[in-house]
Motif scaffolding. Structure first.
Motif: not given
Length: 367
Positions: A249-264
């Protein structure tokens, strides 16, 4: 028995019921399709004793009757015929098939030996948009397990309640949950069912052209109905695991990631990780970067860094890259996903919010 039907309708009908043909059976009858002709209607049936499929089309019926034809052979023939009327005439135990200048003669099987189509009395049902449900099933059904010792994990858990549809699947190493808002005013109360994953996916694929699909439940069966097609599968019995307790129900780290860049980037790093599927994720919150790296059994090394938006604590965690690709494939149409971590030693949670909300939990691996 004698009838005429258009080549396009025939090809489409065989394609619909083909999924019900037994791929490996000692019973020749199960490799066939039962064809019934009466009252201007052709009915096609296939069965492998686990699933049964029925599809109806219009035809010009001169003489009523029924026969069983080897389904794969019939499919191969119909796909090669020109777009013209196709005639069938049964004589003794053989059927003559003609289309313009082409003719075939096939041996048939005794229709009396074909399994009867299951009878059912639906106890509860819900009707849903086919396109939305298909997209949801496509995101979760591969996450199910093939472990025969735990059959409940071989199914997709479906719950419809208060205009919300939720699908859940897990193989005990990862968990996929997706939900969306859909008008279900005709549903009284809630609808809950464990559906075999392959059957769920196949039924939606063969009924994809229909606007809505009815999903019904009996005490032992799951029934899909749309247009002129009926698909009946066994129902998975038992209580589905309490997956909600796995989701923090909580997190210590949150990371927003671009899907296309991540996949490549992951594809490149995974070249080295082919024998050792662990890929290390190094999250640098201060610099807004996430590093991906893998080391082969021969100590070959691959590294890549991508820019991210990160909050919380920096740290390192590793995942099986096959499981991460499972998430990325499900979210191939999305621009951005979020990775949440309660700690760097616990499961990672990938999330996407859109018309269909998606959550993908994956257990870490040791590095």
């Amino acid at each position: 028995m004698k009838f005429t039907v258009s080549q396009s309708s025939l090809t489409q009908a065989i394609g619909v019921v083909m999924k019900g043909v037994a791929s490996a059976s000692t019973l020749p009858i199960l490799s066939g399709v039962l064809v019934k002709a009466q009252d201007g209607i052709l009915e096609f049936q296939t069965s492998n004793y686990t699933i049964s499929i029925r599809h109806r089309i219009a035809a010009h019926v001169e003489e009523e009757g029924e026969m069983v034809i080897p389904c794969k052979m019939l499919s191969n023939i119909t796909k090669t015929l020109p777009d013209a009327p196709v005639t069938f005439e049964l004589s003794e135990r053989q059927v003559l098939i003609g289309c313009e200048k082409s003719s075939f003669r096939l041996n048939t099987l005794d229709a009396n030996d074909f399994p009867e189509f299951p009878t059912y009395a639906i106890e509860s049902a819900v009707e849903l948009p086919t396109d939305i449900l298909s997209e949801m099933v496509g995101r979760v059904w591969r996450v199910t397990s093939t472990d025969k010792a735990r059959p409940i994990l071989g199914g997709v858990h479906m719950k419809v309640e208060n205009n919300t549809v939720r699908l859940v699947a897990t193989d005990s190493f990862r968990l996929a949950v997706c939900d969306t808002q859909v008008e279900t005013s005709t549903l009284e109360g809630s609808f809950e069912l464990n559906v075999p994953a392959d059957a769920f996916n196949d039924a939606l694929n063969i009924m994809a052209s229909q606007a809505t699909i009815m999903i019904g439940a009996t005490d032992t069966q799951v029934v899909f109905e749309a247009g002129n097609t009926t698909y009946v599968s066994r129902r998975i019995e038992g209580m589905y695991p309490n997956y909600k307790q796995l989701i923090p129900d909580s997190c210590v780290t949150s990371v927003k990631i671009d899907v296309a860049a991540f996949n490549a980037a992951l594809k490149r790093v995974a070249v080295i990780a082919s024998a050792n599927p662990a890929v290390k994720f190094e999250i640098d919150v201060e610099n807004g970067q996430m590093g991906l790296s893998s080391i082969s059994n021969d100590q070959d090394l691959a590294q890549e860094t991508i820019d991210v938006e990160a909050e919380g604590e920096s740290g390192t965690i590793a995942f099986n890259y096959h499981y991460i690709f499972g998430c990325l494939n499900a979210l191939s149409k999305e621009k951005e996903i979020t990775l949440e971590l309660k700690s760097y030693s616990q499961a990672g949670i990938f999330k996407s919010y859109d018309k269909i909300n998606y959550l993908y939990l994956v257990m870490p691996v040791r590095i």
